[in-house]
Design a protein around this motif. Structure first.
Motif, PDB file in Angstrom:
ATOM      1  N   ASN A  22      69.500  54.345  51.066  1.00 10.65           N
ATOM      2  CA  ASN A  22      69.532  55.783  51.300  1.00 10.65           C
ATOM      3  C   ASN A  22      70.929  56.333  51.561  1.00 10.65           C
ATOM      4  O   ASN A  22      71.087  57.505  51.918  1.00 10.65           O
ATOM      5  CB  ASN A  22      68.611  56.136  52.476  1.00 10.65           C
ATOM      6  CG  ASN A  22      67.161  55.959  52.104  1.00 10.65           C
ATOM      7  OD1 ASN A  22      66.667  56.617  51.200  1.00 10.65           O
ATOM      8  ND2 ASN A  22      66.483  55.062  52.785  1.00 10.65           N
ATOM      9  N   GLY A  23      71.940  55.489  51.418  1.00 10.61           N
ATOM     10  CA  GLY A  23      73.322  55.944  51.584  1.00 10.61           C
ATOM     11  C   GLY A  23      73.683  56.330  53.001  1.00 10.61           C
ATOM     12  O   GLY A  23      74.434  57.278  53.225  1.00 10.61           O
ATOM     13  N   VAL A  24      73.159  55.587  53.989  1.00  7.56           N
ATOM     14  CA  VAL A  24      73.415  55.884  55.394  1.00  7.56           C
ATOM     15  C   VAL A  24      74.406  54.876  55.963  1.00  7.56           C
ATOM     16  O   VAL A  24      74.174  53.668  55.906  1.00  7.56           O
ATOM     17  CB  VAL A  24      72.114  55.863  56.219  1.00  7.56           C
ATOM     18  CG1 VAL A  24      72.401  56.092  57.700  1.00  7.56           C
ATOM     19  CG2 VAL A  24      71.135  56.904  55.694  1.00  7.56           C
ATOM     20  N   ARG A  25      75.487  55.382  56.490  1.00  5.75           N
ATOM     21  CA  ARG A  25      76.484  54.555  57.181  1.00  5.75           C
ATOM     22  C   ARG A  25      76.094  54.497  58.653  1.00  5.75           C
ATOM     23  O   ARG A  25      75.876  55.530  59.283  1.00  5.75           O
ATOM     24  CB  ARG A  25      77.862  55.187  57.038  1.00  5.75           C
ATOM     25  CG  ARG A  25      78.930  54.487  57.821  1.00  5.75           C
ATOM     26  CD  ARG A  25      80.239  55.225  57.687  1.00  5.75           C
ATOM     27  NE  ARG A  25      81.239  54.607  58.525  1.00  5.75           N
ATOM     28  CZ  ARG A  25      82.365  55.188  58.876  1.00  5.75           C
ATOM     29  NH1 ARG A  25      82.658  56.401  58.456  1.00  5.75           N
ATOM     30  NH2 ARG A  25      83.208  54.554  59.643  1.00  5.75           N
ATOM     31  N   GLU A  44      77.758  44.279  63.804  1.00  7.23           N
ATOM     32  CA  GLU A  44      78.844  44.023  62.859  1.00  7.23           C
ATOM     33  C   GLU A  44      78.329  43.932  61.431  1.00  7.23           C
ATOM     34  O   GLU A  44      78.960  44.448  60.499  1.00  7.23           O
ATOM     35  CB  GLU A  44      79.599  42.763  63.265  1.00  7.23           C
ATOM     36  CG  GLU A  44      80.383  42.960  64.555  1.00  7.23           C
ATOM     37  CD  GLU A  44      80.947  41.674  65.138  1.00  7.23           C
ATOM     38  OE1 GLU A  44      80.672  40.579  64.597  1.00  7.23           O
ATOM     39  OE2 GLU A  44      81.661  41.770  66.152  1.00  7.23           O
ATOM     40  N   VAL A  45      77.166  43.316  61.241  1.00 10.99           N
ATOM     41  CA  VAL A  45      76.577  43.194  59.903  1.00 10.99           C
ATOM     42  C   VAL A  45      76.243  44.574  59.344  1.00 10.99           C
ATOM     43  O   VAL A  45      76.611  44.906  58.211  1.00 10.99           O
ATOM     44  CB  VAL A  45      75.322  42.286  59.916  1.00 10.99           C
ATOM     45  CG1 VAL A  45      74.530  42.413  58.622  1.00 10.99           C
ATOM     46  CG2 VAL A  45      75.722  40.838  60.158  1.00 10.99           C
ATOM     47  N   ILE A  46      75.526  45.393  60.110  1.00  4.17           N
ATOM     48  CA  ILE A  46      75.110  46.696  59.585  1.00  4.17           C
ATOM     49  C   ILE A  46      76.295  47.633  59.392  1.00  4.17           C
ATOM     50  O   ILE A  46      76.349  48.390  58.427  1.00  4.17           O
ATOM     51  CB  ILE A  46      73.987  47.328  60.436  1.00  4.17           C
ATOM     52  CG1 ILE A  46      73.248  48.402  59.617  1.00  4.17           C
ATOM     53  CG2 ILE A  46      74.519  47.881  61.748  1.00  4.17           C
ATOM     54  CD1 ILE A  46      71.945  48.865  60.224  1.00  4.17           C
ATOM     55  N   GLU A  47      77.287  47.582  60.284  1.00  2.00           N
ATOM     56  CA  GLU A  47      78.472  48.420  60.107  1.00  2.00           C
ATOM     57  C   GLU A  47      79.244  48.033  58.854  1.00  2.00           C
ATOM     58  O   GLU A  47      79.681  48.905  58.100  1.00  2.00           O
ATOM     59  CB  GLU A  47      79.377  48.338  61.335  1.00  2.00           C
ATOM     60  CG  GLU A  47      78.865  49.090  62.528  1.00  2.00           C
ATOM     61  CD  GLU A  47      79.782  49.026  63.726  1.00  2.00           C
ATOM     62  OE1 GLU A  47      79.733  49.963  64.540  1.00  2.00           O
ATOM     63  OE2 GLU A  47      80.551  48.041  63.877  1.00  2.00           O
ATOM     64  N   THR A  48      79.406  46.750  58.629  1.00  2.00           N
ATOM     65  CA  THR A  48      80.133  46.278  57.449  1.00  2.00           C
ATOM     66  C   THR A  48      79.375  46.601  56.168  1.00  2.00           C
ATOM     67  O   THR A  48      79.947  47.096  55.198  1.00  2.00           O
ATOM     68  CB  THR A  48      80.390  44.763  57.549  1.00  2.00           C
ATOM     69  OG1 THR A  48      81.152  44.509  58.729  1.00  2.00           O
ATOM     70  CG2 THR A  48      81.135  44.240  56.340  1.00  2.00           C
ATOM     71  N   ALA A  49      78.077  46.349  56.172  1.00  2.00           N
ATOM     72  CA  ALA A  49      77.265  46.554  54.972  1.00  2.00           C
ATOM     73  C   ALA A  49      77.189  48.020  54.567  1.00  2.00           C
ATOM     74  O   ALA A  49      77.124  48.334  53.376  1.00  2.00           O
ATOM     75  CB  ALA A  49      75.864  45.996  55.196  1.00  2.00           C
ATOM     76  N   ALA A  51      79.429  50.512  55.396  1.00  2.00           N
ATOM     77  CA  ALA A  51      80.703  51.193  55.652  1.00  2.00           C
ATOM     78  C   ALA A  51      81.069  52.265  54.629  1.00  2.00           C
ATOM     79  O   ALA A  51      81.752  53.222  54.963  1.00  2.00           O
ATOM     80  CB  ALA A  51      81.832  50.163  55.742  1.00  2.00           C
ATOM     81  N   ARG A  52      80.610  52.161  53.398  1.00  2.00           N
ATOM     82  CA  ARG A  52      81.014  53.110  52.354  1.00  2.00           C
ATOM     83  C   ARG A  52      79.991  54.207  52.085  1.00  2.00           C
ATOM     84  O   ARG A  52      80.156  55.002  51.176  1.00  2.00           O
ATOM     85  CB  ARG A  52      81.304  52.358  51.064  1.00  2.00           C
ATOM     86  CG  ARG A  52      82.466  51.408  51.200  1.00  2.00           C
ATOM     87  CD  ARG A  52      82.710  50.672  49.901  1.00  2.00           C
ATOM     88  NE  ARG A  52      83.677  49.624  50.087  1.00  2.00           N
ATOM     89  CZ  ARG A  52      84.946  49.719  49.725  1.00  2.00           C
ATOM     90  NH1 ARG A  52      85.388  50.815  49.157  1.00  2.00           N
ATOM     91  NH2 ARG A  52      85.768  48.718  49.923  1.00  2.00           N
ATOM     92  N   ALA A  53      78.941  54.267  52.869  1.00  3.18           N
ATOM     93  CA  ALA A  53      77.894  55.268  52.648  1.00  3.18           C
ATOM     94  C   ALA A  53      78.370  56.660  53.058  1.00  3.18           C
ATOM     95  O   ALA A  53      79.285  56.811  53.859  1.00  3.18           O
ATOM     96  CB  ALA A  53      76.637  54.885  53.415  1.00  3.18           C
TER      97      ALA A  53
END
Length: 90
Positions: A22-25, A44-49, A51-53
């Protein structure tokens, strides 16, 4: 409190794929030093994954909104972009 931390961990690990789709950072602000290691790793995993949303979801965890100096007194910084200056009293 353990239950809330478990819910946070579950959310962070379960929602990575949906946030990406869904393009959510996702970013987390607050004190990580008081969280269990597994929760910090999930953050850290969710922030990294994500990051470009484009859409930004910011979660505040163990966050008071004030910085404190070494003596425990509220320490205000200058105004942020687009805000008025803040006056702190402690």
């Amino acid at each position: 409190m353990r239950r809330l931390i478990a819910l946070l961990h579950g959310y962070l690990t379960a929602e990575v794929a949906r946030c990406l789709a869904n393009g959510v950072r996702v970013t987390v602000i607050g004190r990580r030093d008081r969280l269990p290691g597994a929760v910090v790793a999930a953050i850290e995993v969710i922030e990294t994954a994500t990051a470009r949303a484009a859409v930004h979801l910011r979660l505040a965890v163990d966050y008071s909104g004030l910085r404190r100096d070494r003596g425990g007194r509220a320490a205000c910084g200058g105004p942020r972009h687009g805000t008025r200056s803040l006056r702190c009293s402690s």
